[in-house]
Scaffold this active site. Structure first.
Site, PDB file in Angstrom:
ATOM      1  N   GLY A 226      -9.795   2.425  -5.207  1.00 46.93           N
ATOM      2  CA  GLY A 226      -8.990   2.604  -4.002  1.00 46.93           C
ATOM      3  C   GLY A 226      -9.124   1.498  -2.979  1.00 46.93           C
ATOM      4  O   GLY A 226      -8.972   1.737  -1.778  1.00 46.93           O
ATOM      5  N   LYS A 227      -9.367   0.296  -3.443  1.00 52.22           N
ATOM      6  CA  LYS A 227      -9.448  -0.838  -2.506  1.00 52.22           C
ATOM      7  C   LYS A 227      -8.090  -1.075  -1.851  1.00 52.22           C
ATOM      8  O   LYS A 227      -8.004  -1.352  -0.653  1.00 52.22           O
ATOM      9  CB  LYS A 227      -9.921  -2.085  -3.275  1.00 52.22           C
ATOM     10  CG  LYS A 227     -10.005  -3.350  -2.463  1.00 52.22           C
ATOM     11  CD  LYS A 227     -10.983  -4.333  -3.085  1.00 52.22           C
ATOM     12  CE  LYS A 227     -10.742  -4.567  -4.570  1.00 52.22           C
ATOM     13  NZ  LYS A 227      -9.610  -5.465  -4.868  1.00 52.22           N
ATOM     14  N   GLY A 228      -7.024  -0.936  -2.669  1.00 51.45           N
ATOM     15  CA  GLY A 228      -5.677  -1.131  -2.138  1.00 51.45           C
ATOM     16  C   GLY A 228      -5.332  -0.089  -1.076  1.00 51.45           C
ATOM     17  O   GLY A 228      -4.739  -0.407  -0.047  1.00 51.45           O
TER      18      GLY A 228
ATOM     19  N   THR B 214     -27.241   3.669  -4.771  1.00 51.36           N
ATOM     20  CA  THR B 214     -26.742   2.541  -3.967  1.00 51.36           C
ATOM     21  C   THR B 214     -26.993   1.189  -4.633  1.00 51.36           C
ATOM     22  O   THR B 214     -26.521   0.172  -4.150  1.00 51.36           O
ATOM     23  CB  THR B 214     -27.419   2.509  -2.579  1.00 51.36           C
ATOM     24  OG1 THR B 214     -28.813   2.228  -2.765  1.00 51.36           O
ATOM     25  CG2 THR B 214     -27.263   3.820  -1.846  1.00 51.36           C
ATOM     26  N   LYS B 215     -27.754   1.193  -5.727  1.00 51.74           N
ATOM     27  CA  LYS B 215     -28.138  -0.101  -6.317  1.00 51.74           C
ATOM     28  C   LYS B 215     -26.947  -0.984  -6.702  1.00 51.74           C
ATOM     29  O   LYS B 215     -26.929  -2.177  -6.391  1.00 51.74           O
ATOM     30  CB  LYS B 215     -29.049   0.140  -7.531  1.00 51.74           C
ATOM     31  CG  LYS B 215     -29.734  -1.120  -8.047  1.00 51.74           C
ATOM     32  CD  LYS B 215     -30.784  -1.650  -7.078  1.00 51.74           C
ATOM     33  CE  LYS B 215     -32.109  -0.937  -7.250  1.00 51.74           C
ATOM     34  NZ  LYS B 215     -33.081  -1.285  -6.197  1.00 51.74           N
TER      35      LYS B 215
ATOM     36  N   CYS C 294      18.255   2.971 -11.728  1.00 49.63           N
ATOM     37  CA  CYS C 294      18.463   1.729 -12.477  1.00 49.63           C
ATOM     38  C   CYS C 294      18.782   2.054 -13.938  1.00 49.63           C
ATOM     39  O   CYS C 294      19.884   2.497 -14.234  1.00 49.63           O
ATOM     40  CB  CYS C 294      17.259   0.800 -12.335  1.00 49.63           C
ATOM     41  SG  CYS C 294      17.692  -0.922 -12.618  1.00 49.63           S
TER      42      CYS C 294
ATOM     43  N   HIS D 114      16.837   0.460  -6.933  1.00 51.97           N
ATOM     44  CA  HIS D 114      15.615   1.267  -6.963  1.00 51.97           C
ATOM     45  C   HIS D 114      15.315   1.847  -5.573  1.00 51.97           C
ATOM     46  O   HIS D 114      14.519   1.271  -4.820  1.00 51.97           O
ATOM     47  CB  HIS D 114      14.430   0.398  -7.404  1.00 51.97           C
ATOM     48  CG  HIS D 114      14.466   0.013  -8.842  1.00 51.97           C
ATOM     49  ND1 HIS D 114      13.970   0.829  -9.833  1.00 51.97           N
ATOM     50  CD2 HIS D 114      14.937  -1.096  -9.459  1.00 51.97           C
ATOM     51  CE1 HIS D 114      14.135   0.229 -11.007  1.00 51.97           C
ATOM     52  NE2 HIS D 114      14.718  -0.928 -10.799  1.00 51.97           N
TER      53      HIS D 114
ATOM     54  N   GLU E 169      13.467   4.186  -4.744  1.00 51.08           N
ATOM     55  CA  GLU E 169      12.067   4.586  -4.578  1.00 51.08           C
ATOM     56  C   GLU E 169      11.247   3.524  -3.845  1.00 51.08           C
ATOM     57  O   GLU E 169      10.235   3.847  -3.210  1.00 51.08           O
ATOM     58  CB  GLU E 169      11.439   4.912  -5.938  1.00 51.08           C
ATOM     59  CG  GLU E 169      11.187   3.728  -6.877  1.00 51.08           C
ATOM     60  CD  GLU E 169      12.377   3.348  -7.756  1.00 51.08           C
ATOM     61  OE1 GLU E 169      13.516   3.738  -7.431  1.00 51.08           O
ATOM     62  OE2 GLU E 169      12.169   2.639  -8.765  1.00 51.08           O
TER      63      GLU E 169
END
Ligand code: GLN
Length: 543
Positions: free
Chosen positions: A16-18, A189-190, A380, A506, A508
């Site tokens: 989930g970086k984006g 956490t390593k 489309c 498109h 969407e």
């Protein structure tokens, strides 16, 4: 002078970086700050346009016609803002630009190197994007995870910018993941410590660590990360997996990320996520649900239809209903009866696609939707499916097809413009980006949009073949939208059907959680009505 937030990832990708990047954008925008977002993708493809959805999911198309990573879609949806082509940079583009310059002789005999030539090109793209957007803050997300070989020049360019810019103009956010060890029932956490060490070895000390986790993160874990990674405890932001991606800006803001960013960057602006929270509340508390089938060929891979899925969610938010998405493989429809696979659906979406696999199954889905009066939205390829099905089964054009799949069809109802004009050279490129479409008053499409002219984004080669237009129209196919000069058919619909609409574009791609796209709203409205009156609009069985 613009300020920069650099977002890198560690430990694993796909956590989930984006979404985190997009959420930071939303937080800043909600505080009245002008922001833009840029994605730096380390792969060597010039753009993702040629990549299979199996590799990187959907190809997102910007209004100015760039084929980009699907994260751009998240950015646009969270920011509620169109992004330009310059928001998407790949290593391939960087190498291409540098090598073209080298071939032209621009470097006057110099040796071309990763540093400074590639890094200078990257930096100019970053500064250029900030300037072009007139952004107070540009957020740059680096794809992949730190340590990837391809990503190193991006990290180095970021290191240089951090060095060149005043300290209070740059902030580095590192998104990591805390694995859960079942045997000892604890979060570890390593891996985060290791990835921060890797980042530091390349000269970047993170200012903020967003620690993704599938479990609640206790305070001592947060403190441990702070100590080992040399960031302030309040700058370690735990981010547990949320029910919906749209909750993430609320979670991050709640945990103080917005305040911290503003303080560190010397910016001002008060929190105002009320409208966003209201939207999330509607999403969380639907007063009903409808069942919608997405008939595609990558059903095991939901990212391939990410924007379609999100647009349905947005329409659900608008109407206050949950959308149960049923992924139906088009090929299943080639072996089993549509009535069996699509029974009970309140709506059917046939999304875009390339290649023949599943085409006949999609035609079956369109036939089922038409005959049973089930609301249908074709996007489309989905419009091409709808037109072909109608030609075959209503107009009696046996073997009607798109020349993409049957070059010798007797009824090429979908064909290349060149073919339509008798030109045999098929080297046409794709029609990409936003084009105007004029809507015909009195049609469902016009009613949904509530206006005469819209701009919608395209990504296709084939077109509705105007040679068959009179015959199809005479049989009841309505052309409800065309290019302003009338030459290209953009929207088709059926007059005697509750809602059967196909678009060559498109829609969407322009749907936003707080502004659901009109056509998706109309589809879900029709689905709700279908649920209330299941048999309305069904064509009586023949014979
Ligand atoms: N393959 C079709 C074309 O090129 C449809 C493309 C799409 O759905 N994006 O026209």
């Amino acid at each position: 002078m613009p300020k920069f937030i650099f977002v890198t990832g560690g430990v694993v990708s796909s956590v989930g970086k984006g979404i985190t990047t997009a959420s930071i954008g939303r937080i800043l925008k909600s505080r009245g700050i002008r922001v833009s977002i840029q994605k730096l993708d380390p792969y060597l493809n010039v753009d993702p346009g040629t990549m299979s959805p199996y590799q990187h999911g959907e190809v997102f198309v910007t209004a100015d016609g760039a084929e980009t990573d699907l994260d751009l879609g998240h950015y646009e949806r969270f920011l509620d803002q169109d992004l330009p082509a310059s928001s998407s940079v790949t290593s391939g583009q960087i190498y291409l630009a540098v090598l073209e310059r080298e071939r032209r002789g621009d470097y006057l005999g110099g040796t071309i190197q990763a540093v400074p030539h590639l890094t200078n090109e990257i930096k100019s793209r970053i500064y250029g994007a900030a300037e072009a957007a007139g952004a107070e803050v540009l957020i740059c997300e680096v794809g992949g995870t730190v340590g990837d070989i391809e990503g190193q020049t991006f990290i180095e360019a970021i290191r240089q910018i951090r060095h060149e810019e005043p300290r209070e103009n740059c902030l580095s956010v590192h998104v990591t993941f805390l694995p859960w060890v079942g045997a000892t029932r604890e979060l570890k956490t390593k891996p985060t410590q290791h990835s921060v060490r890797e980042l530091r070895s390349m000269g970047i000390q993170p200012d903020v660590i967003v620690a993704r986790s599938d479990h609640p993160v206790p305070l001592d874990i947060r403190d441990k990360i702070a100590l080992h990674c040399d960031v302030e405890p309040r700058a370690v932001i735990p981010l547990e997996t949320a029910q919906s991606i749209y909750e993430v800006p609320l979670l991050l803001e709640e945990r103080g990320l917005g305040d911290y960013i503003l303080e560190r960057l010397g910016l001002r602006g008060t929190r105002d996520l009320d409208a966003w929270r209201e939207m999330v509340e509607r999403l969380r508390n639907p007063h009903g649900s409808v069942d919608i089938a997405i008939v595609g060929k990558y059903v095991e891979l939901h990212d391939a239809y990410l924007s379609v899925k999100e647009a349905l969610v947005h329409a659900g938010i608008h109407h206050g209903v949950a959308i149960n998405i049923h992924w139906v493989h088009a090929e299943w429809l080639e072996r089993r009866a549509a009535g069996e696979l699509l029974a009970g659906m309140h709506g059917i979406v046939v999304p875009g696609g390339f290649g023949e696999r599943g085409w006949e199954g999609k035609i079956e889905a369109a036939r089922y939707a038409r005959e049973t009066g089930t609301p249908y939205l074709g996007l489309c390829l989905g419009m091409q499916v709808m037109v072909t099905e109608f030609a075959r089964n209503v107009c009696g054009m046996k073997g009607a097809n798109s020349t993409e799949f049957a070059p010798d069809t007797p009824y090429p109802v979908i064909s290349l413009l060149e073919e339509q004009q008798g030109i045999t050279n098929l080297g046409g490129t794709m029609r990409l980006g936003a084009y105007p479409c004029r809507l015909v008053p009195g049609t469902r499409a016009h009613a949904a949009y509530g206006c005469d002219l819209v701009y919608e984004r395209h990504r296709h080669r084939w077109e509705f073949n105007n040679a068959f237009r009179p015959q199809l129209e005479a049989a009841g196919l309505v052309v409800s939208g065309t290019s302003p000069d009338g030459s290209l058919v953009e929207v088709t619909e059926l007059a005697n059907h509750p809602f059967m609409v196909g678009t060559q574009f498109h829609p969407e791609l322009q749907s936003r959680p707080n502004r659901a796209h009109p056509l998706f709203r109309a589809l879900v409205q029709a689905a709700i009505e279908r649920q209330l009156a299941p048999l309305a609009g069904a064509v009586p069985a023949r014979g």
